[in-house]
Design a protein around this motif. Structure first.
Motif, PDB file in Angstrom:
ATOM      1  N   VAL A 117       0.743  -1.271   0.013  1.00  0.00           N
ATOM      2  CA  VAL A 117       0.103   0.133  -0.051  1.00  0.00           C
ATOM      3  C   VAL A 117       0.899   1.122  -0.174  1.00  0.00           C
ATOM      4  N   GLU A 118       2.172   1.103  -0.321  1.00  0.00           N
ATOM      5  CA  GLU A 118       2.957   2.433  -0.169  1.00  0.00           C
ATOM      6  C   GLU A 118       2.643   3.152  -1.108  1.00  0.00           C
ATOM      7  N   ASN A 119       2.323   2.643  -2.501  1.00  0.00           N
ATOM      8  CA  ASN A 119       2.247   3.491  -3.556  1.00  0.00           C
ATOM      9  C   ASN A 119       0.877   3.168  -4.159  1.00  0.00           C
ATOM     10  N   VAL A 120      -0.041   2.961  -3.413  1.00  0.00           N
ATOM     11  CA  VAL A 120      -1.362   2.822  -3.824  1.00  0.00           C
ATOM     12  C   VAL A 120      -2.275   3.364  -2.883  1.00  0.00           C
ATOM     13  N   GLU A 121      -3.392   4.004  -3.169  1.00  0.00           N
ATOM     14  CA  GLU A 121      -4.524   4.352  -2.194  1.00  0.00           C
ATOM     15  C   GLU A 121      -4.980   3.283  -1.509  1.00  0.00           C
ATOM     16  N   SER A 122      -5.069   3.574  -0.026  1.00  0.00           N
ATOM     17  CA  SER A 122      -5.341   2.349   0.670  1.00  0.00           C
ATOM     18  C   SER A 122      -6.632   1.625   0.720  1.00  0.00           C
ATOM     19  N   ASN A 123      -7.698   2.296   0.084  1.00  0.00           N
ATOM     20  CA  ASN A 123      -8.996   1.677  -0.091  1.00  0.00           C
ATOM     21  C   ASN A 123      -9.060   0.809  -1.318  1.00  0.00           C
ATOM     22  N   LEU A 124      -8.294   1.288  -2.263  1.00  0.00           N
ATOM     23  CA  LEU A 124      -7.898   0.454  -3.691  1.00  0.00           C
ATOM     24  C   LEU A 124      -7.274  -0.813  -3.185  1.00  0.00           C
ATOM     25  N   GLY A 125      -6.123  -0.441  -2.296  1.00  0.00           N
ATOM     26  CA  GLY A 125      -5.084  -1.737  -1.880  1.00  0.00           C
ATOM     27  C   GLY A 125      -6.040  -2.642  -1.311  1.00  0.00           C
ATOM     28  N   THR A 126      -6.751  -2.432  -0.406  1.00  0.00           N
ATOM     29  CA  THR A 126      -7.540  -3.439   0.600  1.00  0.00           C
ATOM     30  C   THR A 126      -8.544  -4.171  -0.487  1.00  0.00           C
ATOM     31  N   ALA A 127      -9.534  -3.353  -1.499  1.00  0.00           N
ATOM     32  CA  ALA A 127     -10.162  -3.901  -2.397  1.00  0.00           C
ATOM     33  C   ALA A 127      -9.522  -4.968  -3.055  1.00  0.00           C
ATOM     34  N   ILE A 128      -8.346  -4.828  -3.827  1.00  0.00           N
ATOM     35  CA  ILE A 128      -7.510  -5.616  -4.614  1.00  0.00           C
ATOM     36  C   ILE A 128      -7.128  -6.894  -3.784  1.00  0.00           C
ATOM     37  N   ARG A 129      -6.711  -6.638  -2.680  1.00  0.00           N
ATOM     38  CA  ARG A 129      -6.170  -7.715  -1.597  1.00  0.00           C
ATOM     39  C   ARG A 129      -7.504  -8.671  -1.485  1.00  0.00           C
ATOM     40  N   THR A 130      -8.660  -8.104  -1.311  1.00  0.00           N
ATOM     41  CA  THR A 130      -9.611  -9.009  -1.088  1.00  0.00           C
ATOM     42  C   THR A 130     -10.369  -9.756  -2.348  1.00  0.00           C
ATOM     43  N   VAL A 131      -9.901  -9.282  -3.379  1.00  0.00           N
ATOM     44  CA  VAL A 131     -10.442 -10.178  -4.619  1.00  0.00           C
ATOM     45  C   VAL A 131      -9.462 -11.480  -4.505  1.00  0.00           C
ATOM     46  N   VAL A 132      -8.162 -11.264  -4.101  1.00  0.00           N
ATOM     47  CA  VAL A 132      -7.466 -12.775  -4.067  1.00  0.00           C
ATOM     48  C   VAL A 132      -7.929 -13.181  -2.928  1.00  0.00           C
ATOM     49  N   VAL A 133      -8.084 -12.812  -1.982  1.00  0.00           N
ATOM     50  CA  VAL A 133      -8.651 -13.593  -0.650  1.00  0.00           C
ATOM     51  C   VAL A 133      -9.952 -14.324  -1.105  1.00  0.00           C
ATOM     52  N   LEU A 134     -10.789 -13.764  -1.933  1.00  0.00           N
ATOM     53  CA  LEU A 134     -12.153 -14.428  -2.294  1.00  0.00           C
ATOM     54  C   LEU A 134     -12.045 -15.547  -3.270  1.00  0.00           C
ATOM     55  N   VAL A 135     -10.985 -15.280  -4.070  1.00  0.00           N
ATOM     56  CA  VAL A 135     -10.664 -16.427  -5.015  1.00  0.00           C
ATOM     57  C   VAL A 135      -9.975 -17.676  -4.331  1.00  0.00           C
ATOM     58  N   MET A 136      -9.132 -17.450  -3.461  1.00  0.00           N
ATOM     59  CA  MET A 136      -8.425 -18.329  -2.582  1.00  0.00           C
ATOM     60  C   MET A 136      -9.510 -19.080  -1.763  1.00  0.00           C
ATOM     61  N   ALA A 137     -10.345 -18.451  -1.092  1.00  0.00           N
ATOM     62  CA  ALA A 137     -11.133 -18.903  -0.202  1.00  0.00           C
ATOM     63  C   ALA A 137     -12.455 -19.758  -0.915  1.00  0.00           C
ATOM     64  N   TRP A 138     -12.891 -19.295  -2.130  1.00  0.00           N
ATOM     65  CA  TRP A 138     -13.790 -20.197  -2.714  1.00  0.00           C
ATOM     66  C   TRP A 138     -13.281 -21.301  -3.469  1.00  0.00           C
ATOM     67  N   GLY A 139     -11.886 -21.116  -3.812  1.00  0.00           N
ATOM     68  CA  GLY A 139     -11.190 -22.174  -4.592  1.00  0.00           C
ATOM     69  C   GLY A 139     -11.077 -23.452  -3.485  1.00  0.00           C
ATOM     70  N   MET A 140     -10.780 -22.978  -2.284  1.00  0.00           N
ATOM     71  CA  MET A 140     -11.027 -24.149  -0.838  1.00  0.00           C
ATOM     72  C   MET A 140     -12.249 -24.793  -0.860  1.00  0.00           C
ATOM     73  N   VAL A 141     -13.064 -24.081  -1.167  1.00  0.00           N
ATOM     74  CA  VAL A 141     -14.450 -24.290  -0.825  1.00  0.00           C
ATOM     75  C   VAL A 141     -14.841 -25.407  -1.794  1.00  0.00           C
ATOM     76  N   PHE A 142     -14.598 -25.224  -3.180  1.00  0.00           N
ATOM     77  CA  PHE A 142     -14.748 -26.382  -4.154  1.00  0.00           C
ATOM     78  C   PHE A 142     -13.939 -27.416  -4.267  1.00  0.00           C
ATOM     79  N   VAL A 143     -12.545 -27.063  -3.827  1.00  0.00           N
ATOM     80  CA  VAL A 143     -11.762 -28.350  -3.514  1.00  0.00           C
ATOM     81  C   VAL A 143     -12.278 -29.311  -2.522  1.00  0.00           C
ATOM     82  N   THR A 144     -12.873 -28.638  -1.312  1.00  0.00           N
ATOM     83  CA  THR A 144     -13.485 -29.562  -0.341  1.00  0.00           C
ATOM     84  C   THR A 144     -14.747 -30.032  -0.686  1.00  0.00           C
ATOM     85  N   GLY A 145     -15.580 -29.491  -1.474  1.00  0.00           N
ATOM     86  CA  GLY A 145     -16.866 -30.013  -1.606  1.00  0.00           C
ATOM     87  C   GLY A 145     -17.728 -29.152  -0.810  1.00  0.00           C
TER      88      GLY A 145
END
Length: 287
Positions: free
Chosen positions: A174-202
């Motif tokens: 977040v050093e070179n990006v607005e903090s709200n935008l940085g948080t939102a981008i990180r959340t996309v990654v978390v979402l993909v990871m979390a739902w990936g785990m959901v479908f892997v485990t069924g």
């Protein structure tokens, strides 16, 4: 010093989140619950991006910044999966202190990778937090309602390790990006990871079985998580990670008080002494 107020705001909302999530995941697989909460956090974080008008900064994000935001998101996802599994298996007032002990590792990593100085008060603070955590996770004398196994302890420690990595990667990201935008981008990654785990485990098959109470508390915990994140990364953007993180970990006070009021979890004298040591250690780090 506005970043200090944001750090305290992060601590308040994070403290409430633990108890709301504990209620929400009571009858749901913790991985599925994490994925559902992340949807709420994602919607909230992107709403804040457009309210602040920071979406215009997407095209200015460099490859290095994006890399660290992704790494921060991955470590956040791993920390969440471990944390909410630990909450499901153990008591909030035992899991929370271990998760908050990530402060110790964060300070060490900030010293090694960010070049932030480590003072004598911080060393004393690390010792206080470590000793306090050990006292708080000790079994209550005569307690007959211990968790089913010691697995919660492993998940709680893994949560702390990944949370430490999140702080360091997030600080750089977040050093070179607005903090709200940085948080939102990180959340996309978390979402993909979390739902990936959901479908892997069924576990997506359990969605129709979720009751209204669980939906409500998962939604509320997602909102408070979003608020905590927005405050936390706004504080990290302007302040020192070695100061912001200890303040954020004061959320343990909110968690303990809220768990006592809502979940009727009580501290033993030993655990209360441990909490006092953690608070003293955190206070020392702010000197």
């Amino acid at each position: 010093m506005l970043w200090v107020l944001f750090a305290f705001g992060s601590a308040f909302f994070a403290g409430i989140t633990a108890v709301l999530a504990k209620i929400g995941i009571e009858h749901i697989n913790s991985t599925l619950a994490t994925a559902i909460r992340t949807v709420v956090v994602l919607a909230f974080s992107w709403l804040m991006v457009f309210v602040a008008g920071s979406q215009n900064g997407i095209g200015q994000i460099t490859g290095t910044t994006l890399l660290f935001l992704v790494l921060s998101g991955l470590s956040t996802g791993a920390s969440w999966l471990c944390y909410f599994k630990a909450l499901q298996l153990g008591d909030v007032n035992k899991v929370a202190p271990i998760d908050r002990s990530s402060t110790v590792l964060t300070i060490l990593l900030a010293f090694v990778f960010l070049g932030e100085p480590v003072s004598l008060p911080q060393v004393l603070g690390v010792l206080g937090i470590g000793a306090g955590t050990l006292l708080m996770i000790a079994k209550k004398p005569g307690a007959g309602t211990a968790p089913r196994s010691g697995a919660w302890l492993v998940y709680a420690f893994l949560s702390a390790v990944f949370a430490s990595l999140t702080s360091i990667f997030g600080k750089i990201g977040v050093e070179n990006v607005e903090s709200n935008l940085g948080t939102a981008i990180r959340t996309v990654v978390v979402l993909v990871m979390a739902w990936g785990m959901v479908f892997v485990t069924g576990t997506q098959r359990d969605i129709p079985k979720i009751d209204r109470k669980s939906w409500l508390f998962l939604f509320l915990s997602g909102i408070t998580t979003g608020l905590s994140w927005l405050c936390y990364y706004r504080a990290l953007q302007d302040g020192l990670a070695s100061v912001v993180v200890p303040i954020d970990k004061l959320s343990i006070v909110v968690t303990i008080v809220f768990s006592g009021l809502v979940l009727k979890e009580r501290l033993s004298r030993r655990a209360a002494a441990g909490l006092a040591l953690i608070l003293a250690g955190t206070g020392a780090m702010l000197l």
